[in-house]
Design a protein around this motif. Structure first.
Motif: not given
Length: 574
Positions: A268-279, A298-300, A458-464, A494-498
């Motif tokens: 199935k193709q589903r709607d990803a859960i996307c939520r802002p965290y900081r910027e 957790i992030l919220g 928990s595969p995750t993708i982060v966007l700007d 938050d900690w700007d680590l690579d």
């Protein structure tokens, strides 16, 4: 590729990996670190799988193509963790539309499965391992149908081409790694059924030694059939029939899975859960995995705190992350399950005002103890079953800027211990609650025919802010996956680590119980301080397997591979 060349390539990569893995967890993992202006990059859990993906990308394939090649090779070289006999969740970032899609390849329960599947005659739950080993725990596999769905929409190279690296390796053989050897040697149940016993052990019953060449002609034949005839070759006909017969005839613990259940499986193709965290915008998988929603919670919750002010391994950081996780897991254990069967209040759980109210429950100096769910519900909450050293994660960015983040699993290490046509079958049905109800109230994650068991992947993708790709990350680790990933997102944002520095951090988490600290790492020095704040601690081995690819603000690709396992980062120019 000749076997000698395969061995030479593998040896060169693995020597670097093993050198890094011998370091103290949390140390710098320079052997796997990559940062360059290369046009594509892959981080995966085994050098040969990463190489297969790299080769596909170098030939002009895209992230989806490479993902298929990686998964096929992982079926061979990391059989304890994932494979075509299991399931997966995939997030896909489209560089053109800047959208994120979620592909669900989670296994399903047999159509005749009932809520009492894991209850004994007296109505009490089965012992966990009695349920795992054998046919009872096997769900209809979902990996190939999911890859088929993603490839039909996004694939570039021909389907058959993408299985060739795995087919070649299966026939020529690969070398048993120290990790695979140790898992074989210490598994109590892998000898239960003859196919796995013959494959993983020598004639005298001893485990295959490190460096032994392991060939798998049966898997090569299976993959050739799938390459030539599509996923249909797996889901209908002889292969599906063999799976169903093995499951239903499993000595001591037969299951209910039928050829019709396998043929009827639907990715199935589903709607990803996307939520802002900081910027940033953080996107994860929706149910039936609990990973995306729980990481988002957790992030919220942590958004109410100045996480940047706390050092990554400080007592304050551990305390706040643990308390936020405790609250999120209280909701997870009560509400999250397959939304095709259970009403899950996702919108309410992720509401900003709700998460602020949850955050207000956290004291900076005192642990709250066991948290309660924050919304009313008719369902009962249930704790997790045990989880093992299984599951795998890989992250890929292609030359066009598309990205995938895939977590893939057969559940426990070596799954059900049942092997058919060269691949292991999952035991994912033990991710359901063994108890269908508590105090007369149904459990959301109870067994039902056709239902998908709750996961923590928990595969995750982060966007700007502009919707451009920033990070793909995920991990194995059972229900600890959620904490592993959430901690790294805080580290990255938050900690700007690579990517590599974030992965190298010590693990710590809380699943609404004890606060767990990774032993022999920097966070354990805060044990007494955390106890003074009221934390009940467990100091344990916490073997994550995080793999990440990020794009830096100046356009460089940056990768990270977990020193706790044997993965690598590979890159190139197309």
């Amino acid at each position: 590729m000749p076997l000698a060349t395969v061995r030479a390539t593998f040896a060169a990569v693995v020597l670097a990996v093993l050198s890094a893995c011998s370091q103290h967890p949390g140390a710098s993992f320079d052997a796997a670190q990559r940062e360059a202006r290369d046009s594509f990059m892959i981080a995966a859990a085994h050098p040969l799988a990463a190489q297969a993906g790299q080769d596909i990308l170098a030939r002009g394939g895209n992230a989806t193509d490479a993902a298929m090649a990686v998964q096929a090779v992982l079926t061979l070289v990391e059989p304890q963790s994932s494979g075509i006999g299991g399931g997966a969740f995939m997030l896909y970032y489209d560089a053109g539309s800047k959208g994120v899609q979620a592909f669900d390849g989670r296994e399903t329960a047999p159509s005749t499965a009932t809520p009492d599947l894991f209850l004994k005659a007296d109505g009490t739950p089965m012992d966990f391992w009695d349920a795992v080993v054998g046919g009872r725990s096997v769900g209809a596999p979902g990996v190939l149908r999911m890859l088929e769905l993603a490839h039909a929409e996004h694939g570039k190279l021909p389907w058959a081409t993408l299985f060739q690296p795995a087919i070649r390796l299966a026939r020529e053989g690969f070398e048993v790694t120290p990790r695979l050897h140790e898992l074989i040697a210490h598994d109590k149940y892998l000898k239960t059924y003859a196919p796995a016993r013959r494959y993983f052990y020598q004639a005298d019953g001893s485990p295959l030694p490190v460096g032994a060449t392991l060939r798998n002609a049966k898997l090569a034949d299976t993959l050739e059939a799938v390459a030539e005839n599509g996923a249909e070759a797996f889901y209908e006909g002889a292969i599906a029939g063999d799976i169903a017969r093995a499951v239903r005839n499993a000595e001591g613990n037969p299951g209910k899975l039928t050829a019709a259940d396998i043929a009827g499986y639907e990715a199935k193709q589903r709607d990803a859960i996307c939520r802002p965290y900081r910027e940033y915008k953080v996107c994860g998988m929706p149910p039936p995995t609990s990973g995306g929603a729980t990481v988002a919670q957790i992030l919220g919750i942590l958004e109410s705190f100045d996480m940047e002010a706390h050092a990554p391994t400080s007592a304050d950081a551990v305390h706040l992350v643990a308390e936020a996780s405790r609250l999120a897991f209280a909701d997870r254990n009560r509400f999250l399950a397959d939304t095709d069967f259970v009403e899950v209040p996702l919108e309410a759980l992720l509401d900003e005002s709700y998460l602020k109210r949850r955050a207000a429950l956290i004291s900076p100096r005192h642990a709250m103890g066991e948290a309660q769910p924050g919304l009313p519900a008719q369902q009962a909450a249930m704790p997790d079953q045990p989880s093992g050293a299984s599951t795998s994660h890989f992250s890929i960015v292609d030359a066009q800027g598309n990205a995938v983040s895939i977590t893939t699993s057969i559940e426990q290490a070596f799954g059900s211990r049942m092997m058919v046509r060269g691949f292991l079958l999952n035991n994912q049905l033990t991710d359901f609650s063994f108890r269908p109800e508590v105090d007369g109230r149904p459990v959301a994650n109870r067994v039902e025919g056709g239902k998908r068991p709750r996961s923590s992947m928990s595969p995750t993708i982060v966007l700007d802010e502009d919707g451009d790709f920033v990070l793909a990350i995920g991990s194995p680790g059972g229900s600890r996956i959620i904490g592993y990933v959430a901690e790294r997102l805080v580290a990255f944002i938050d900690w700007d680590l690579d990517a590599q520095a974030a992965i190298d951090l010590p693990n710590y988490t809380n699943r609404n119980g004890p606060t767990e600290l990774e032993k022999n790492t920097a966070v354990t020095r805060h044990a007494e301080e955390l106890r003074r704040r009221g934390h009940v601690l467990e100091v344990e081995t916490m073997t994550s397997g995080l793999h990440a690819v990020a794009r830096t603000p100046d356009g460089r690709l940056q990768g990270g591979a977990d020193p706790r396992r044997e993965g690598v980062v590979l890159s190139g120019v197309r």
